[in-house]
Scaffold this motif. Structure first.
Motif, PDB file in Angstrom:
ATOM      1  N   ILE A  30       3.288  12.454  -4.988  1.00 40.22           N
ATOM      2  CA  ILE A  30       4.706  12.619  -4.573  1.00 40.22           C
ATOM      3  C   ILE A  30       4.972  11.981  -3.264  1.00 40.22           C
ATOM      4  N   LEU A  31       4.411  11.983  -2.326  1.00 45.88           N
ATOM      5  CA  LEU A  31       4.591  11.025  -1.042  1.00 45.88           C
ATOM      6  C   LEU A  31       4.409   9.749  -1.412  1.00 45.88           C
ATOM      7  N   SER A  32       3.651   9.116  -2.204  1.00 42.40           N
ATOM      8  CA  SER A  32       3.630   7.837  -2.610  1.00 42.40           C
ATOM      9  C   SER A  32       4.779   7.293  -3.259  1.00 42.40           C
ATOM     10  N   LYS A  33       5.439   8.110  -3.990  1.00 46.74           N
ATOM     11  CA  LYS A  33       6.818   7.875  -4.601  1.00 46.74           C
ATOM     12  C   LYS A  33       7.872   7.922  -3.685  1.00 46.74           C
ATOM     13  N   LEU A  34       7.772   8.903  -2.779  1.00 48.34           N
ATOM     14  CA  LEU A  34       8.892   8.919  -1.623  1.00 48.34           C
ATOM     15  C   LEU A  34       8.610   7.807  -0.555  1.00 48.34           C
ATOM     16  N   SER A  35       7.585   7.405  -0.070  1.00 51.37           N
ATOM     17  CA  SER A  35       7.308   6.220   0.447  1.00 51.37           C
ATOM     18  C   SER A  35       7.809   4.895  -0.208  1.00 51.37           C
ATOM     19  N   SER A  36       7.789   4.901  -1.354  1.00 53.79           N
ATOM     20  CA  SER A  36       8.013   3.554  -2.013  1.00 53.79           C
ATOM     21  C   SER A  36       9.661   3.504  -2.195  1.00 53.79           C
ATOM     22  N   THR A  37      10.277   4.543  -1.923  1.00 50.81           N
ATOM     23  CA  THR A  37      11.744   4.591  -2.137  1.00 50.81           C
ATOM     24  C   THR A  37      12.484   4.849  -1.145  1.00 50.81           C
ATOM     25  N   ALA A  38      11.738   5.201   0.069  1.00 57.74           N
ATOM     26  CA  ALA A  38      12.483   5.531   1.435  1.00 57.74           C
ATOM     27  C   ALA A  38      13.422   4.491   1.623  1.00 57.74           C
ATOM     28  N   SER A  39      14.694   4.894   2.162  1.00 55.99           N
ATOM     29  CA  SER A  39      15.632   4.058   2.498  1.00 55.99           C
ATOM     30  C   SER A  39      15.869   3.618   4.145  1.00 55.99           C
ATOM     31  N   SER A  40      14.902   4.152   4.961  1.00 53.71           N
ATOM     32  CA  SER A  40      14.813   3.837   6.333  1.00 53.71           C
ATOM     33  C   SER A  40      13.258   4.447   6.706  1.00 53.71           C
ATOM     34  N   PRO A  41      12.982   3.624   7.954  1.00 48.38           N
ATOM     35  CA  PRO A  41      11.863   4.200   8.570  1.00 48.38           C
ATOM     36  C   PRO A  41      11.890   5.887   8.896  1.00 48.38           C
ATOM     37  N   SER A  42      12.770   6.162   9.388  1.00 50.69           N
ATOM     38  CA  SER A  42      13.255   7.710   9.898  1.00 50.69           C
ATOM     39  C   SER A  42      13.174   8.444   8.545  1.00 50.69           C
ATOM     40  N   GLN A  43      13.305   8.296   7.581  1.00 50.62           N
ATOM     41  CA  GLN A  43      13.397   8.920   6.405  1.00 50.62           C
ATOM     42  C   GLN A  43      11.919   9.383   5.920  1.00 50.62           C
ATOM     43  N   SER A  65      -0.073   2.335   1.019  1.00 55.79           N
ATOM     44  CA  SER A  65      -0.103   1.387   0.340  1.00 55.79           C
ATOM     45  C   SER A  65       1.102   0.961  -0.649  1.00 55.79           C
ATOM     46  N   LYS A  66       1.732   2.255  -0.793  1.00 59.30           N
ATOM     47  CA  LYS A  66       3.218   2.032  -1.708  1.00 59.30           C
ATOM     48  C   LYS A  66       4.374   2.075  -0.973  1.00 59.30           C
ATOM     49  N   ALA A  67       4.353   2.035   0.440  1.00 61.89           N
ATOM     50  CA  ALA A  67       5.419   1.989   1.102  1.00 61.89           C
ATOM     51  C   ALA A  67       6.342   0.850   1.057  1.00 61.89           C
ATOM     52  N   GLY A  68       7.479   1.041   0.657  1.00 59.38           N
ATOM     53  CA  GLY A  68       8.322   0.075   0.280  1.00 59.38           C
ATOM     54  C   GLY A  68       8.950  -0.868   1.586  1.00 59.38           C
ATOM     55  N   PRO A  69       9.579  -1.738   1.284  1.00 59.06           N
ATOM     56  CA  PRO A  69      10.041  -2.846   2.526  1.00 59.06           C
ATOM     57  C   PRO A  69      10.880  -1.952   3.613  1.00 59.06           C
ATOM     58  N   LYS A  70      11.896  -1.191   3.312  1.00 58.83           N
ATOM     59  CA  LYS A  70      12.742  -0.405   3.935  1.00 58.83           C
ATOM     60  C   LYS A  70      12.124   0.603   4.967  1.00 58.83           C
ATOM     61  N   VAL A  71      10.821   0.765   4.534  1.00 58.07           N
ATOM     62  CA  VAL A  71      10.026   1.563   5.666  1.00 58.07           C
ATOM     63  C   VAL A  71       9.768   1.022   6.756  1.00 58.07           C
ATOM     64  N   PHE A  72       9.793  -0.523   6.697  1.00 58.39           N
ATOM     65  CA  PHE A  72       9.285  -1.321   7.774  1.00 58.39           C
ATOM     66  C   PHE A  72      10.333  -2.034   8.541  1.00 58.39           C
ATOM     67  N   SER A  73      11.765  -1.448   8.259  1.00 60.18           N
ATOM     68  CA  SER A  73      12.875  -1.847   8.513  1.00 60.18           C
ATOM     69  C   SER A  73      13.123  -1.424   9.878  1.00 60.18           C
ATOM     70  N   ILE A  74      12.618  -1.959  11.159  1.00 63.18           N
ATOM     71  CA  ILE A  74      12.649  -1.269  12.429  1.00 63.18           C
ATOM     72  C   ILE A  74      13.492  -2.263  13.245  1.00 63.18           C
ATOM     73  N   LYS A  75      14.029  -1.695  14.306  1.00 65.80           N
ATOM     74  CA  LYS A  75      14.819  -2.630  15.369  1.00 65.80           C
ATOM     75  C   LYS A  75      13.865  -3.125  16.491  1.00 65.80           C
ATOM     76  N   ALA A  76      14.319  -3.968  16.947  1.00 65.73           N
ATOM     77  CA  ALA A  76      13.539  -4.859  17.793  1.00 65.73           C
ATOM     78  C   ALA A  76      13.320  -3.841  19.055  1.00 65.73           C
TER      79      ALA A  76
END
Length: 348
Positions: A30-43, A65-76
């Motif tokens: 379940i967590l792998s599905k959530l990490s792949s669809t998270a809309s932001s790092p905070s989520q 390994s399943k974390a989506g690109p938006k998980v890495f959308s951090i600010k400088a």
């Protein structure tokens, strides 16, 4: 498979905690599905901070390994050693988005060129389109080295591979290379065909975006699209043939780099004379003086690639460049900024 409760079937209370009764394997899934669809790092971080069990299982190799690109959308401004450590955990878990993002940050922002290239190459070997295109731009410019380190043929090969994966910027870059004979034998007709294909993919992207946002609303000839704080009214049609280009999805790492060099630790380098690519959605900086080419008409803007130059011309620079030269250049094919002068690396 592990049961979290020692006495699952022993009734001690009238009410059971059904979450605690779930197997670890199911929670990880379940967590792998959530990490792949998270809309932001905070989520994703909020999930980890819910309880000790979710924090432990949220850092499982499969989840990372399943974390989506938006998980890495951090600010400088939020970059820290803790964030760096999280990226490394994801890289070690085999996450290609983490490899690409951390590779770009290390190469351009932290100036760890070898490690950054290694991480991007790791993602590229697994057919990560963004990594392939970024490596192509590095080869075209000889980034991180000297002018002699340019490898135009390698850049073209990387663009070709990325374009086969549907990367629009790589397809456009390859079209310009063929059209101009840059790093490959000149083939004007094939180059124009690839440019048309890139623009058709852009149009398809806009149609999908508009219809998904408002299914009952028909596609109009113009719409307002936003680049963060910058608004452009553009027509979602063909970009290289007299029409305005639609705003594509910008990778989180591109915003990170722009913020890093405009308002973050990297602004010192910009003051020292290095320049950012003028295309608002790029964020790539020069790694040496005069690495990027400049507009041949006004000489005020610089681009890391022909793809960025073509996009910025239709989005913004066409209205800012010298009015006396705009009419003549549009009649020559609409590439913008006077086309590309291959005899001078400082002119596009």
């Amino acid at each position: 498979m592990k049961r979290p409760l020692k006495h699952l079937h022993k009734r001690t209370t009238d009410k059971h905690d059904f979450f605690d009764a779930l197997f670890d394997d199911l929670v990880v899934f379940i967590l792998s599905k959530l990490s792949s669809t998270a809309s932001s790092p905070s989520q994703f971080i909020n999930i980890l901070s819910t309880c000790k069990r979710l924090n432990r299982l949220g850092l499982h190799r499969l989840v990372l390994s399943k974390a989506g690109p938006k998980v890495f959308s951090i600010k400088a401004k939020n970059w820290s050693e803790h964030v760096h450590r999280f990226f490394k955990l994801c890289v070690n878990a085999g996450n290609l988005n983490a490899c690409y993002t951390l590779g770009m940050i290390r190469f351009y922002c932290l100036k760890n060129r070898a490690s950054g290239l290694s991480l991007m190459a790791k993602a590229a070997m697994k057919s990560h389109a963004q990594a392939l295109y970024s490596l192509a731009v590095i080869q075209f410019n000889g980034s991180g080295g000297t002018k002699r380190d340019k490898d135009l043929r390698a850049g073209v090969a990387l663009c070709a591979r990325a374009s086969l994966l549907g990367h629009i910027d790589a397809l456009r870059e390859l079209g310009h290379c063929l059209q101009d004979g840059y790093g490959v034998k000149q083939n004007v007709s094939e180059g124009r065909r690839l440019l048309v294909k890139a623009n058709a993919l852009e149009l398809a992207f806009v149609i999908r975006a508009v219809t998904s946002a408002s299914p009952s609303r028909s596609l109009s000839t113009s719409s307002v699209l936003t680049w963060r704080a910058v608004d452009y009214t553009v027509c979602p049609l063909l970009s290289d043939y007299g029409y305005n280009v639609a705003v594509p999805v910008v990778q989180p790492v591109n915003w990170f780099m722009r913020e890093w060099f405009e308002t973050g630790p990297g602004r010192v380098e910009m003051v020292a004379g290095l320049r950012l690519c003028a295309h608002i959605g790029c964020g790539r900086p020069e790694t040496r003086a005069h690495e990027f080419r400049r507009c041949s008409v006004c000489g005020k803007v610089n681009y890391c690639s022909r793809g960025c130059q073509a996009l910025d011309w239709k989005l913004r620079h066409k209205m800012e460049c010298s009015p006396e030269e705009v009419v003549g250049e549009d009649n020559n094919g609409g590439a913008g900024g006077g086309g590309v002068d291959l005899g001078n690396d400082d002119v596009v």
